[in-house]
Design a protein around this motif. Structure first.
Motif, mmCIF file in Angstrom:
data_model
loop_
_atom_site.group_PDB
_atom_site.id
_atom_site.type_symbol
_atom_site.label_atom_id
_atom_site.label_comp_id
_atom_site.label_asym_id
_atom_site.label_seq_id
_atom_site.Cartn_x
_atom_site.Cartn_y
_atom_site.Cartn_z
ATOM 1 N N ASN A 272 0.825 -1.211 0.000
ATOM 2 C CA ASN A 272 0.000 0.000 0.000
ATOM 3 C C ASN A 272 0.861 1.265 0.000
ATOM 4 N N TYR A 273 1.791 1.335 -0.957
ATOM 5 C CA TYR A 273 2.669 2.495 -1.085
ATOM 6 C C TYR A 273 3.050 2.635 -2.548
ATOM 7 N N LEU A 274 3.329 3.851 -2.984
ATOM 8 C CA LEU A 274 3.590 4.121 -4.398
ATOM 9 C C LEU A 274 5.033 3.755 -4.749
ATOM 10 N N TRP A 275 5.274 2.463 -4.898
ATOM 11 C CA TRP A 275 6.625 1.972 -5.170
ATOM 12 C C TRP A 275 7.102 2.302 -6.575
ATOM 13 N N SER A 276 6.238 2.797 -7.422
ATOM 14 C CA SER A 276 6.646 3.107 -8.797
ATOM 15 C C SER A 276 7.361 4.443 -8.919
ATOM 16 N N HIS A 277 7.440 5.224 -7.834
ATOM 17 C CA HIS A 277 8.241 6.455 -7.928
ATOM 18 C C HIS A 277 9.633 6.196 -7.331
ATOM 19 N N ARG A 278 10.596 6.972 -7.776
ATOM 20 C CA ARG A 278 12.000 6.731 -7.431
ATOM 21 C C ARG A 278 12.330 7.332 -6.065
ATOM 22 N N ARG A 279 11.870 6.673 -5.014
ATOM 23 C CA ARG A 279 12.112 7.197 -3.665
ATOM 24 C C ARG A 279 13.586 7.145 -3.297
ATOM 25 N N PHE A 280 14.333 6.205 -3.861
ATOM 26 C CA PHE A 280 15.748 6.044 -3.519
ATOM 27 C C PHE A 280 16.650 6.443 -4.691
ATOM 28 N N LYS A 281 16.239 7.445 -5.463
ATOM 29 C CA LYS A 281 16.966 7.738 -6.706
ATOM 30 C C LYS A 281 18.317 8.406 -6.479
ATOM 31 N N PHE A 282 18.521 9.054 -5.329
ATOM 32 C CA PHE A 282 19.791 9.707 -5.064
ATOM 33 C C PHE A 282 20.678 8.824 -4.174
ATOM 34 N N GLU A 283 21.961 8.850 -4.437
ATOM 35 C CA GLU A 283 22.937 8.170 -3.592
ATOM 36 C C GLU A 283 23.590 9.211 -2.685
ATOM 37 N N TRP A 284 23.717 8.868 -1.398
ATOM 38 C CA TRP A 284 24.352 9.799 -0.454
ATOM 39 C C TRP A 284 25.838 9.970 -0.789
ATOM 40 N N GLN A 285 26.299 11.222 -0.685
ATOM 41 C CA GLN A 285 27.706 11.548 -0.865
ATOM 42 C C GLN A 285 28.195 12.310 0.366
ATOM 43 N N PRO A 286 29.456 12.156 0.750
ATOM 44 C CA PRO A 286 29.958 12.817 1.965
ATOM 45 C C PRO A 286 29.742 14.328 1.982
ATOM 46 N N GLU A 287 29.775 14.954 0.803
ATOM 47 C CA GLU A 287 29.594 16.419 0.776
ATOM 48 C C GLU A 287 28.183 16.855 1.139
ATOM 49 N N TYR A 288 27.236 15.915 1.218
ATOM 50 C CA TYR A 288 25.871 16.252 1.611
ATOM 51 C C TYR A 288 25.736 16.439 3.130
ATOM 52 N N GLY A 289 26.764 16.065 3.879
ATOM 53 C CA GLY A 289 26.707 16.184 5.326
ATOM 54 C C GLY A 289 26.354 14.866 5.990
ATOM 55 N N ASN A 290 26.238 14.907 7.297
ATOM 56 C CA ASN A 290 25.963 13.689 8.059
ATOM 57 C C ASN A 290 24.535 13.192 7.816
ATOM 58 N N VAL A 291 24.372 11.881 7.875
ATOM 59 C CA VAL A 291 23.036 11.290 7.850
ATOM 60 C C VAL A 291 22.436 11.501 9.241
ATOM 61 N N LEU A 292 21.231 12.111 9.297
ATOM 62 C CA LEU A 292 20.707 12.607 10.568
ATOM 63 C C LEU A 292 20.137 11.526 11.468
ATOM 64 N N GLY A 293 19.681 10.447 10.949
ATOM 65 C CA GLY A 293 19.078 9.445 11.824
ATOM 66 C C GLY A 293 18.826 8.149 11.101
#
Length: 293
Positions: A272-293
Protein backbone atom coordinates in the motif's frame (compact mmCIF):
# COMPACT_ATOMS: atom_id res chain seq x y z
CA UNK A 1 -11.27 18.87 -25.07
CA UNK A 2 -12.27 19.17 -21.41
CA UNK A 3 -15.94 19.19 -22.37
CA UNK A 4 -15.48 15.90 -24.21
CA UNK A 5 -13.34 14.10 -21.62
CA UNK A 6 -15.18 15.19 -18.48
CA UNK A 7 -18.68 13.92 -19.49
CA UNK A 8 -17.15 10.60 -20.57
CA UNK A 9 -15.33 10.16 -17.25
CA UNK A 10 -18.42 11.26 -15.33
CA UNK A 11 -20.51 8.56 -17.04
CA UNK A 12 -17.89 5.95 -16.11
CA UNK A 13 -18.01 7.20 -12.51
CA UNK A 14 -21.72 6.36 -12.37
CA UNK A 15 -20.98 2.65 -12.80
CA UNK A 16 -21.38 0.61 -9.59
CA UNK A 17 -18.23 -0.27 -7.66
CA UNK A 18 -18.27 -4.01 -8.61
CA UNK A 19 -18.16 -3.07 -12.31
CA UNK A 20 -15.44 -0.50 -11.74
CA UNK A 21 -13.33 -3.01 -9.82
CA UNK A 22 -13.73 -5.46 -12.71
CA UNK A 23 -12.20 -2.78 -14.94
CA UNK A 24 -9.49 -2.28 -12.33
CA UNK A 25 -8.63 -6.01 -12.37
CA UNK A 26 -8.04 -5.78 -16.12
CA UNK A 27 -5.80 -2.71 -15.83
CA UNK A 28 -3.84 -4.21 -12.92
CA UNK A 29 -3.06 -7.26 -15.08
CA UNK A 30 -1.95 -5.03 -17.96
CA UNK A 31 0.27 -2.89 -15.74
CA UNK A 32 1.93 -5.89 -14.09
CA UNK A 33 2.23 -8.45 -16.88
CA UNK A 34 1.90 -6.66 -20.25
CA UNK A 35 3.01 -3.02 -19.97
CA UNK A 36 5.17 -3.85 -16.94
CA UNK A 37 4.80 -0.25 -15.83
CA UNK A 38 8.02 0.78 -14.05
CA UNK A 39 8.35 -2.80 -12.88
CA UNK A 40 12.13 -2.61 -12.55
CA UNK A 41 11.74 0.44 -10.28
CA UNK A 42 9.03 -1.26 -8.20
CA UNK A 43 11.10 -4.40 -7.65
CA UNK A 44 14.31 -2.48 -7.00
CA UNK A 45 12.54 -0.31 -4.40
CA UNK A 46 11.11 -3.38 -2.70
CA UNK A 47 14.52 -5.06 -2.67
CA UNK A 48 16.00 -2.00 -0.92
CA UNK A 49 13.14 -1.69 1.57
CA UNK A 50 12.69 -5.40 2.32
CA UNK A 51 16.02 -7.18 1.78
CA UNK A 52 14.97 -9.95 4.17
CA UNK A 53 12.10 -11.04 1.94
CA UNK A 54 12.58 -13.55 -0.85
CA UNK A 55 12.30 -12.58 -4.51
CA UNK A 56 8.98 -14.41 -4.73
CA UNK A 57 7.65 -12.53 -1.71
CA UNK A 58 8.64 -9.22 -3.28
CA UNK A 59 6.99 -10.17 -6.58
CA UNK A 60 3.80 -10.97 -4.66
CA UNK A 61 3.93 -7.53 -2.98
CA UNK A 62 4.51 -5.95 -6.41
CA UNK A 63 1.46 -7.73 -7.87
CA UNK A 64 -0.66 -6.50 -4.96
CA UNK A 65 0.78 -3.00 -5.45
CA UNK A 66 -0.39 -2.94 -9.08
CA UNK A 67 -3.88 -3.95 -7.95
CA UNK A 68 -3.93 -1.17 -5.35
CA UNK A 69 -2.58 1.27 -7.93
CA UNK A 70 -5.32 0.40 -10.44
CA UNK A 71 -8.00 0.50 -7.72
CA UNK A 72 -6.80 3.95 -6.70
CA UNK A 73 -7.21 5.26 -10.25
CA UNK A 74 -10.69 3.76 -10.63
CA UNK A 75 -11.76 5.09 -7.22
CA UNK A 76 -10.55 8.56 -8.19
CA UNK A 77 -12.76 8.48 -11.29
CA UNK A 78 -15.66 7.46 -9.02
CA UNK A 79 -15.09 10.62 -6.97
CA UNK A 80 -16.53 12.69 -9.82
CA UNK A 81 -20.01 11.56 -8.76
CA UNK A 82 -19.72 9.91 -5.34
CA UNK A 83 -21.99 11.41 -2.70
CA UNK A 84 -20.66 12.54 0.65
CA UNK A 85 -22.81 9.88 2.33
CA UNK A 86 -21.30 7.17 0.12
CA UNK A 87 -17.78 8.46 0.73
CA UNK A 88 -18.22 8.52 4.50
CA UNK A 89 -19.59 4.97 4.42
CA UNK A 90 -16.32 3.79 2.89
CA UNK A 91 -13.91 5.74 5.07
CA UNK A 92 -13.20 6.21 8.74
CA UNK A 93 -10.64 8.22 10.63
CA UNK A 94 -9.42 9.15 14.09
CA UNK A 95 -9.91 12.82 14.89
CA UNK A 96 -9.40 13.02 18.67
CA UNK A 97 -5.86 14.39 18.44
CA UNK A 98 -6.79 16.84 15.69
CA UNK A 99 -9.96 18.06 17.42
CA UNK A 100 -8.06 18.63 20.67
CA UNK A 101 -5.41 20.69 18.89
CA UNK A 102 -8.04 22.69 17.02
CA UNK A 103 -9.94 23.40 20.26
CA UNK A 104 -6.68 24.85 21.62
CA UNK A 105 -6.56 27.25 18.68
CA UNK A 106 -3.59 25.60 17.00
CA UNK A 107 -2.95 25.34 13.29
CA UNK A 108 -1.96 21.85 12.17
CA UNK A 109 0.37 20.44 9.56
CA UNK A 110 -0.92 17.02 8.49
CA UNK A 111 1.91 14.94 7.05
CA UNK A 112 1.19 11.85 5.01
CA UNK A 113 2.93 9.65 2.46
CA UNK A 114 1.96 8.30 -0.92
CA UNK A 115 -0.17 5.49 0.43
CA UNK A 116 -3.42 4.43 -1.20
CA UNK A 117 -5.81 6.00 -1.41
CA UNK A 118 -4.67 9.54 -0.67
CA UNK A 119 -7.56 10.97 -2.70
CA UNK A 120 -10.01 9.39 -0.23
CA UNK A 121 -8.04 10.96 2.62
CA UNK A 122 -8.27 14.38 1.01
CA UNK A 123 -12.05 14.12 0.59
CA UNK A 124 -12.60 12.77 4.10
CA UNK A 125 -10.52 15.30 6.02
CA UNK A 126 -11.61 18.29 3.91
CA UNK A 127 -15.25 17.39 4.57
CA UNK A 128 -14.86 16.71 8.31
CA UNK A 129 -12.48 19.38 9.61
CA UNK A 130 -14.05 22.71 10.57
CA UNK A 131 -11.11 24.92 9.61
CA UNK A 132 -9.74 25.80 6.15
CA UNK A 133 -8.14 22.64 4.75
CA UNK A 134 -5.22 23.41 2.43
CA UNK A 135 -3.59 20.77 0.25
CA UNK A 136 -0.26 21.29 -1.48
CA UNK A 137 -0.48 19.41 -4.78
CA UNK A 138 1.56 18.91 -7.93
CA UNK A 139 -0.47 19.99 -10.98
CA UNK A 140 -0.96 17.36 -13.67
CA UNK A 141 0.94 18.32 -16.82
CA UNK A 142 -2.05 17.64 -19.08
CA UNK A 143 -4.32 20.69 -18.67
CA UNK A 144 -7.53 18.73 -19.25
CA UNK A 145 -6.79 16.13 -16.59
CA UNK A 146 -5.40 18.78 -14.26
CA UNK A 147 -8.74 20.58 -14.42
CA UNK A 148 -10.61 17.34 -13.73
CA UNK A 149 -8.33 16.46 -10.79
CA UNK A 150 -8.75 19.97 -9.39
CA UNK A 151 -12.52 19.53 -9.56
CA UNK A 152 -12.35 16.17 -7.76
CA UNK A 153 -10.00 17.35 -5.01
CA UNK A 154 -12.03 20.47 -4.18
CA UNK A 155 -15.45 18.80 -4.06
CA UNK A 156 -15.66 18.98 -0.26
CA UNK A 157 -14.08 22.40 0.30
CA UNK A 158 -10.36 21.60 0.13
CA UNK A 159 -8.20 24.55 -0.89
CA UNK A 160 -5.52 23.52 -3.39
CA UNK A 161 -2.21 25.32 -3.83
CA UNK A 162 0.74 24.28 -5.98
CA UNK A 163 4.33 24.43 -4.63
CA UNK A 164 5.03 27.34 -7.00
CA UNK A 165 2.13 29.31 -5.49
CA UNK A 166 2.75 28.34 -1.88
CA UNK A 167 4.83 31.35 -0.92
CA UNK A 168 2.67 33.95 -2.63
CA UNK A 169 -0.94 32.82 -2.17
CA UNK A 170 -3.37 32.19 0.66
CA UNK A 171 -1.80 34.54 3.22
CA UNK A 172 -5.35 35.29 4.38
CA UNK A 173 -5.73 31.57 5.16
CA UNK A 174 -2.30 30.97 6.69
CA UNK A 175 -2.64 33.99 8.97
CA UNK A 176 -5.56 32.32 10.76
CA UNK A 177 -6.18 28.82 12.09
CA UNK A 178 -5.98 26.16 9.38
CA UNK A 179 -4.95 22.61 8.53
CA UNK A 180 -2.23 22.15 5.92
CA UNK A 181 -1.71 18.71 4.39
CA UNK A 182 1.60 17.73 2.81
CA UNK A 183 2.77 14.50 1.18
CA UNK A 184 6.23 14.86 2.71
CA UNK A 185 7.84 11.86 1.04
CA UNK A 186 8.54 13.59 -2.26
CA UNK A 187 12.22 13.58 -3.22
CA UNK A 188 13.89 17.01 -3.26
CA UNK A 189 14.75 18.48 -6.65
CA UNK A 190 18.46 18.17 -5.89
CA UNK A 191 20.11 15.83 -3.38
CA UNK A 192 21.98 18.64 -1.63
CA UNK A 193 18.75 20.45 -0.76
CA UNK A 194 17.25 17.78 1.52
CA UNK A 195 17.75 16.23 4.93
CA UNK A 196 19.62 12.94 4.58
CA UNK A 197 17.95 10.40 6.86
CA UNK A 198 17.97 6.60 6.98
CA UNK A 199 14.77 5.29 5.40
CA UNK A 200 14.44 1.50 5.44
CA UNK A 201 18.13 1.44 6.47
CA UNK A 202 19.27 3.43 3.43
CA UNK A 203 20.35 7.10 3.46
CA UNK A 204 17.54 8.93 1.68
CA UNK A 205 16.94 12.61 0.94
CA UNK A 206 13.80 14.16 2.48
CA UNK A 207 12.26 17.56 1.77
CA UNK A 208 13.13 20.20 4.37
CA UNK A 209 10.10 22.39 3.62
CA UNK A 210 7.51 20.58 5.78
CA UNK A 211 9.72 20.81 8.88
CA UNK A 212 10.79 24.42 8.29
CA UNK A 213 7.21 25.53 7.66
CA UNK A 214 5.93 23.88 10.84
CA UNK A 215 8.75 25.29 12.99
CA UNK A 216 8.27 28.80 11.59
CA UNK A 217 4.51 28.74 12.28
CA UNK A 218 4.86 26.93 15.64
CA UNK A 219 2.32 24.52 14.21
CA UNK A 220 1.23 21.20 15.63
CA UNK A 221 2.27 18.30 13.41
CA UNK A 222 0.17 15.16 12.94
CA UNK A 223 1.03 12.13 10.82
CA UNK A 224 -1.88 10.52 8.97
CA UNK A 225 -1.36 6.87 8.11
CA UNK A 226 -3.57 5.03 5.62
CA UNK A 227 -4.92 1.54 6.15
CA UNK A 228 -6.79 -0.43 3.51
CA UNK A 229 -9.50 -2.24 5.50
CA UNK A 230 -10.81 -4.11 2.48
CA UNK A 231 -11.29 -3.29 -1.17
CA UNK A 232 -12.75 0.20 -1.44
CA UNK A 233 -12.74 0.83 2.32
CA UNK A 234 -10.06 2.80 4.16
CA UNK A 235 -9.17 3.87 7.67
CA UNK A 236 -7.00 6.91 8.40
CA UNK A 237 -5.08 7.04 11.66
CA UNK A 238 -3.94 10.39 13.09
CA UNK A 239 -0.77 10.29 15.22
CA UNK A 240 0.60 13.34 17.04
CA UNK A 241 4.26 14.04 16.25
CA UNK A 242 4.52 17.33 18.17
CA UNK A 243 2.12 19.90 19.60
CA UNK A 244 4.54 22.72 18.75
CA UNK A 245 7.14 22.18 16.04
CA UNK A 246 9.23 25.11 17.26
CA UNK A 247 9.98 23.13 20.43
CA UNK A 248 11.78 20.31 18.62
CA UNK A 249 15.38 20.21 19.80
CA UNK A 250 17.44 19.94 16.65
CA UNK A 251 17.53 20.17 12.88
CA UNK A 252 15.85 17.20 11.22
CA UNK A 253 14.24 15.86 14.41
CA UNK A 254 10.69 16.39 13.18
CA UNK A 255 11.49 14.84 9.81
CA UNK A 256 12.91 11.79 11.62
CA UNK A 257 9.67 11.46 13.60
CA UNK A 258 7.75 11.61 10.32
CA UNK A 259 10.10 9.01 8.81
CA UNK A 260 9.47 6.65 11.73
CA UNK A 261 5.69 6.92 11.41
CA UNK A 262 5.72 6.53 7.63
CA UNK A 263 8.06 3.55 7.71
CA UNK A 264 5.84 1.77 10.24
CA UNK A 265 2.71 2.45 8.15
CA UNK A 266 4.40 1.05 5.05
CA UNK A 267 5.75 -1.99 6.90
CA UNK A 268 2.25 -2.81 8.17
CA UNK A 269 1.04 -3.17 4.54
CA UNK A 270 4.01 -3.12 2.14
CA UNK A 271 1.92 -3.11 -1.04
CA UNK A 272 0.00 0.00 0.00
CA UNK A 273 2.67 2.49 -1.09
CA UNK A 274 3.59 4.12 -4.40
CA UNK A 275 6.63 1.97 -5.17
CA UNK A 276 6.65 3.11 -8.80
CA UNK A 277 8.24 6.46 -7.93
CA UNK A 278 12.00 6.73 -7.43
CA UNK A 279 12.11 7.20 -3.67
CA UNK A 280 15.75 6.04 -3.52
CA UNK A 281 16.97 7.74 -6.71
CA UNK A 282 19.79 9.71 -5.06
CA UNK A 283 22.94 8.17 -3.59
CA UNK A 284 24.35 9.80 -0.45
CA UNK A 285 27.71 11.55 -0.87
CA UNK A 286 29.96 12.82 1.96
CA UNK A 287 29.59 16.42 0.78
CA UNK A 288 25.87 16.25 1.61
CA UNK A 289 26.71 16.18 5.33
CA UNK A 290 25.96 13.69 8.06
CA UNK A 291 23.04 11.29 7.85
CA UNK A 292 20.71 12.61 10.57
CA UNK A 293 19.08 9.44 11.82
Amino acid sequence: MYYLVYPFMYLISLLPFPVLYGISNFFAYLLNHVIKYRKDIVLDNLKIAFPGKTEEERKKIAAQFYQYFADSFIETVKFLSISKKQMLKRTSGTYEVINTLLSEGKSINLLCGHQFNWEYANLLYSSELKVPFVTVYLPVKNKVFNKIMFKIRTRFNAILVSPAEFGSKLHHVFNSQHALVLAADQSPATPKSGYWINFFNRPTSFLIGPEKSAVRKKAAVVFVGFKRVKRGYYHFESVLLTADASQTDKRGQLTCLYRDALQKAISDDPANYLWSHRRFKFEWQPEYGNVLG
